[in-house]
Design an enzyme around this catalytic site. Structure first.
Site, PDB file in Angstrom:
ATOM      1  CB  CYS A  22       5.025  -0.969  -5.523  1.00  0.00           C
ATOM      2  SG  CYS A  22       4.572  -2.556  -4.799  1.00  0.00           S
ATOM      3  CG  ASP A  23       9.267   3.988  -7.300  1.00  0.00           C
ATOM      4  OD1 ASP A  23       9.014   5.018  -6.646  1.00  0.00           O
ATOM      5  OD2 ASP A  23       9.962   3.988  -8.333  1.00  0.00           O
TER       6      ASP A  23
END
Length: 165
Positions: free
Chosen positions: A59-60
């Site tokens: 996600c990062d």
């Protein structure tokens, strides 16, 4: 509905699956300052990136990649939506130094998740997905990533953004 797995295990997506050509459903989410936002608060071409949690590696990386690429395309707004609390999103953004992406929280009502069919029933998280909405509020690109721990197709999403302009 899309067939999605999380860690190789099937999960149930709740909500309304959207398709290319659909009118983009509206939704209510919360920004990092606890203000309610809707799709109509953002104009022009929008790339909507749905992620389970900004505190995870994929996600990062996804949010950073779309932030970097969005900085190179005029007139596109990148929205990253998760069920992370607005406080956590604000902290993450401050630590990450991102300036071309807007993080929004769907923790309160799951309004976005249900409108776009990305709520993972078993986990109360959003599934990984990417949507492109043109300036006429039409969906021009949809990707429900089949394994939540995998990356989306960045190149296809960015090409769709450029076409939607």
């Amino acid at each position: 509905m899309a067939h999605v797995t999380f860690g190789g295990n099937p999960v149930t997506l709740v909500g309304h699956e959207v398709k290319v050509g659909d009118q983009a459903p509206n939704f209510k989410v919360i920004d990092n300052d606890l203000n309610e936002k809707t799709l109509s608060d953002f104009k022009g071409v929008r790339l909507i990136s749905s992620v389970p949690s900004l505190d995870t590696g994929v996600c990062d990386a996804q949010t950073r990649r779309f932030n970097e690429e969005a900085g190179k395309i005029d007139g596109v707004t990148v929205l990253t939506i998760s069920v992370d609390l607005p406080f956590a999103q604000k902290r993450w953004c401050g630590a990450s130094g991102l300036d071309h992406v807007i993080t929004l929280s769907d923790h309160r009502d799951l309004s976005f998740g249900e409108a776009y069919g990305v709520v993972i029933k078993e986990l109360r998280l959003l599934s990984r997905a990417v949507f492109v909405v043109n300036s006429n509020d039409e969906i021009t690109y949809v990707e429900y990533v089949d394994e939540v721990t995998h990356h989306p197709n960045y190149e296809a999403a960015l090409a769709a953004v450029k076409e939607a302009k």
